[in-house]
Design a protein around this motif. Structure first.
Motif, PDB file in Angstrom:
ATOM      1  N   LEU A 162       0.744  -1.169  -0.273  1.00 38.54           N
ATOM      2  CA  LEU A 162       0.005  -0.118   0.143  1.00 38.54           C
ATOM      3  C   LEU A 162       0.801   1.182  -0.007  1.00 38.54           C
ATOM      4  CD1 LEU A 162      -2.750   1.674   0.398  1.00 38.54           C
ATOM      5  CD2 LEU A 162      -2.319   1.271   2.959  1.00 38.54           C
ATOM      6  N   VAL A 163       0.592   2.061  -0.955  1.00 37.40           N
ATOM      7  CA  VAL A 163       1.518   3.456  -1.142  1.00 37.40           C
ATOM      8  C   VAL A 163       0.358   4.466  -0.618  1.00 37.40           C
ATOM      9  CG1 VAL A 163       2.882   4.895  -2.656  1.00 37.40           C
ATOM     10  CG2 VAL A 163       2.838   2.422  -2.807  1.00 37.40           C
ATOM     11  N   LYS A 164       0.568   5.134   0.330  1.00 34.95           N
ATOM     12  CA  LYS A 164      -0.254   6.351   0.769  1.00 34.95           C
ATOM     13  C   LYS A 164       0.232   7.590   0.263  1.00 34.95           C
ATOM     14  CE  LYS A 164      -2.219   5.826   4.978  1.00 34.95           C
ATOM     15  NZ  LYS A 164      -2.333   5.369   6.518  1.00 34.95           N
ATOM     16  N   LEU A 165      -0.185   8.400  -0.198  1.00 33.85           N
ATOM     17  CA  LEU A 165       0.165   9.808  -0.574  1.00 33.85           C
ATOM     18  C   LEU A 165      -0.856  10.694  -0.073  1.00 33.85           C
ATOM     19  CD1 LEU A 165       0.163   8.063  -4.224  1.00 33.85           C
ATOM     20  CD2 LEU A 165       2.129   8.920  -2.993  1.00 33.85           C
ATOM     21  N   LYS A 166      -0.195  11.769   0.044  1.00 28.54           N
ATOM     22  CA  LYS A 166      -0.991  13.060   0.536  1.00 28.54           C
ATOM     23  C   LYS A 166      -1.924  13.600  -0.836  1.00 28.54           C
ATOM     24  CE  LYS A 166       1.055  14.383   4.494  1.00 28.54           C
ATOM     25  NZ  LYS A 166       0.079  14.208   5.610  1.00 28.54           N
ATOM     26  N   ARG A 167      -1.390  13.850  -1.727  1.00 31.67           N
ATOM     27  CA  ARG A 167      -2.304  14.105  -2.874  1.00 31.67           C
ATOM     28  C   ARG A 167      -2.297  13.381  -3.997  1.00 31.67           C
ATOM     29  NH1 ARG A 167       0.027  19.649  -4.118  1.00 31.67           N
ATOM     30  NH2 ARG A 167       2.154  18.399  -3.417  1.00 31.67           N
ATOM     31  N   GLY A 168      -3.170  13.398  -5.072  1.00 30.15           N
ATOM     32  CA  GLY A 168      -3.270  12.573  -6.034  1.00 30.15           C
ATOM     33  C   GLY A 168      -4.570  12.480  -6.739  1.00 30.15           C
ATOM     34  N   SER A 169      -5.623  12.780  -5.833  1.00 29.41           N
ATOM     35  CA  SER A 169      -7.005  12.758  -6.125  1.00 29.41           C
ATOM     36  C   SER A 169      -7.285  11.466  -6.546  1.00 29.41           C
ATOM     37  CB  SER A 169      -7.346  13.545  -7.431  1.00 29.41           C
ATOM     38  OG  SER A 169      -8.726  13.926  -7.554  1.00 29.41           O
ATOM     39  N   HIS A 170      -8.170  10.986  -7.507  1.00 29.97           N
ATOM     40  CA  HIS A 170      -8.752   9.772  -7.933  1.00 29.97           C
ATOM     41  C   HIS A 170      -8.044   9.348  -9.113  1.00 29.97           C
ATOM     42  CE1 HIS A 170     -11.156   6.082  -7.707  1.00 29.97           C
ATOM     43  NE2 HIS A 170     -11.646   6.433  -8.788  1.00 29.97           N
ATOM     44  N   ILE A 171      -6.986   8.602  -8.852  1.00 29.67           N
ATOM     45  CA  ILE A 171      -6.301   7.969 -10.447  1.00 29.67           C
ATOM     46  C   ILE A 171      -5.569   8.850 -11.206  1.00 29.67           C
ATOM     47  CG2 ILE A 171      -6.476   6.212 -11.952  1.00 29.67           C
ATOM     48  CD1 ILE A 171      -9.216   5.307 -11.166  1.00 29.67           C
ATOM     49  N   ALA A 172      -5.646  10.094 -10.600  1.00 27.53           N
ATOM     50  CA  ALA A 172      -4.758  11.255 -11.252  1.00 27.53           C
ATOM     51  C   ALA A 172      -3.305  11.180 -11.261  1.00 27.53           C
ATOM     52  CB  ALA A 172      -5.277  12.458 -11.113  1.00 27.53           C
ATOM     53  N   PHE A 173      -2.799  11.367 -10.117  1.00 28.49           N
ATOM     54  CA  PHE A 173      -1.236  11.392  -9.693  1.00 28.49           C
ATOM     55  C   PHE A 173      -0.600  12.280 -10.802  1.00 28.49           C
ATOM     56  CE2 PHE A 173      -3.134   7.394  -7.971  1.00 28.49           C
ATOM     57  CZ  PHE A 173      -2.930   7.719  -6.889  1.00 28.49           C
ATOM     58  N   LEU A 174      -0.878  13.239 -11.298  1.00 31.38           N
ATOM     59  CA  LEU A 174      -0.414  14.115 -12.178  1.00 31.38           C
ATOM     60  C   LEU A 174       0.922  15.068 -11.693  1.00 31.38           C
ATOM     61  CD1 LEU A 174      -3.600  15.127 -14.035  1.00 31.38           C
ATOM     62  CD2 LEU A 174      -2.177  13.259 -14.455  1.00 31.38           C
ATOM     63  N   GLU A 175       1.621  15.350 -12.635  1.00 34.59           N
ATOM     64  CA  GLU A 175       2.890  16.300 -12.395  1.00 34.59           C
ATOM     65  C   GLU A 175       3.162  17.043 -13.646  1.00 34.59           C
ATOM     66  OE1 GLU A 175       6.259  14.020 -11.157  1.00 34.59           O
ATOM     67  OE2 GLU A 175       6.277  13.077 -13.069  1.00 34.59           O
ATOM     68  N   GLY A 176       3.735  18.108 -13.125  1.00 41.51           N
ATOM     69  CA  GLY A 176       4.234  19.154 -14.262  1.00 41.51           C
ATOM     70  C   GLY A 176       3.217  19.908 -15.040  1.00 41.51           C
ATOM     71  N   LEU A 177       3.841  20.751 -16.020  1.00 44.54           N
ATOM     72  CA  LEU A 177       2.688  21.674 -16.478  1.00 44.54           C
ATOM     73  C   LEU A 177       2.065  20.810 -17.981  1.00 44.54           C
ATOM     74  CD1 LEU A 177       4.991  24.630 -17.442  1.00 44.54           C
ATOM     75  CD2 LEU A 177       3.221  24.377 -15.866  1.00 44.54           C
ATOM     76  N   SER A 178       2.614  19.651 -18.135  1.00 44.87           N
ATOM     77  CA  SER A 178       1.946  18.812 -19.395  1.00 44.87           C
ATOM     78  C   SER A 178       1.150  17.915 -18.513  1.00 44.87           C
ATOM     79  CB  SER A 178       2.969  18.045 -19.769  1.00 44.87           C
ATOM     80  OG  SER A 178       3.873  16.975 -19.010  1.00 44.87           O
ATOM     81  N   ALA A 179       0.783  18.027 -17.246  1.00 46.56           N
ATOM     82  CA  ALA A 179      -0.118  16.926 -16.420  1.00 46.56           C
ATOM     83  C   ALA A 179       0.252  15.485 -16.758  1.00 46.56           C
ATOM     84  CB  ALA A 179      -1.521  17.415 -16.430  1.00 46.56           C
ATOM     85  N   LYS A 180       1.512  15.065 -16.664  1.00 47.29           N
ATOM     86  CA  LYS A 180       1.929  13.598 -16.976  1.00 47.29           C
ATOM     87  C   LYS A 180       1.673  12.784 -15.717  1.00 47.29           C
ATOM     88  CE  LYS A 180       5.831  10.644 -18.005  1.00 47.29           C
ATOM     89  NZ  LYS A 180       7.080  10.666 -18.030  1.00 47.29           N
ATOM     90  N   SER A 181       1.161  11.499 -15.937  1.00 48.49           N
ATOM     91  CA  SER A 181       0.839  10.799 -14.541  1.00 48.49           C
ATOM     92  C   SER A 181       1.967  10.150 -14.265  1.00 48.49           C
ATOM     93  CB  SER A 181      -0.189   9.840 -14.984  1.00 48.49           C
ATOM     94  OG  SER A 181      -0.436   8.977 -13.880  1.00 48.49           O
ATOM     95  N   TRP A 182       2.639  10.426 -13.068  1.00 44.01           N
ATOM     96  CA  TRP A 182       3.856   9.716 -12.499  1.00 44.01           C
ATOM     97  C   TRP A 182       3.358   8.123 -12.152  1.00 44.01           C
ATOM     98  CZ3 TRP A 182       3.444   7.833  -7.653  1.00 44.01           C
ATOM     99  CH2 TRP A 182       2.435   8.519  -6.988  1.00 44.01           C
ATOM    100  N   SER A 183       2.180   7.970 -12.073  1.00 44.68           N
ATOM    101  CA  SER A 183       2.006   6.709 -11.456  1.00 44.68           C
ATOM    102  C   SER A 183       2.105   5.551 -12.542  1.00 44.68           C
ATOM    103  CB  SER A 183       0.362   6.544 -10.907  1.00 44.68           C
ATOM    104  OG  SER A 183      -0.416   6.859 -11.871  1.00 44.68           O
TER     105      SER A 183
END
Length: 76
Positions: free
Chosen positions: A36-57
């Motif tokens: 189990l990986v618990k994260l502060k943020r990520g919403s529902h299946i998003a886990f986006l980063e950067g200006l291009s909104a790439k999913s790091w998951s």
């Protein structure tokens, strides 16, 4: 569950709320192949980063499966 299982859960997930995960943590004692990986943020299946909104998951999941295959090969 007898196969390796990776679960990602973000505290800000509006669907799979953290309270549901917390009340089911006892199952992890019986599921040794589960992570189990618990994260502060990520919403529902998003886990986006950067200006291009790439999913790091996506990368994390691929890395996980690659490692599981390596472990499988090492055992057999």
């Amino acid at each position: 569950v007898d196969v390796p299982l990776l679960i990602l859960n973000a505290e800000d997930d509006p669907v799979c709320v953290k309270e549901n995960v917390e009340e089911n943590l006892h199952w992890f004692d019986r599921l040794p192949k589960t992570i189990l990986v618990k994260l502060k943020r990520g919403s529902h299946i998003a886990f986006l980063e950067g200006l291009s909104a790439k999913s790091w998951s996506d990368e994390l999941i691929c890395d996980y499966f690659e490692r599981m295959l390596e472990l499988f090969d090492e055992r057999f």
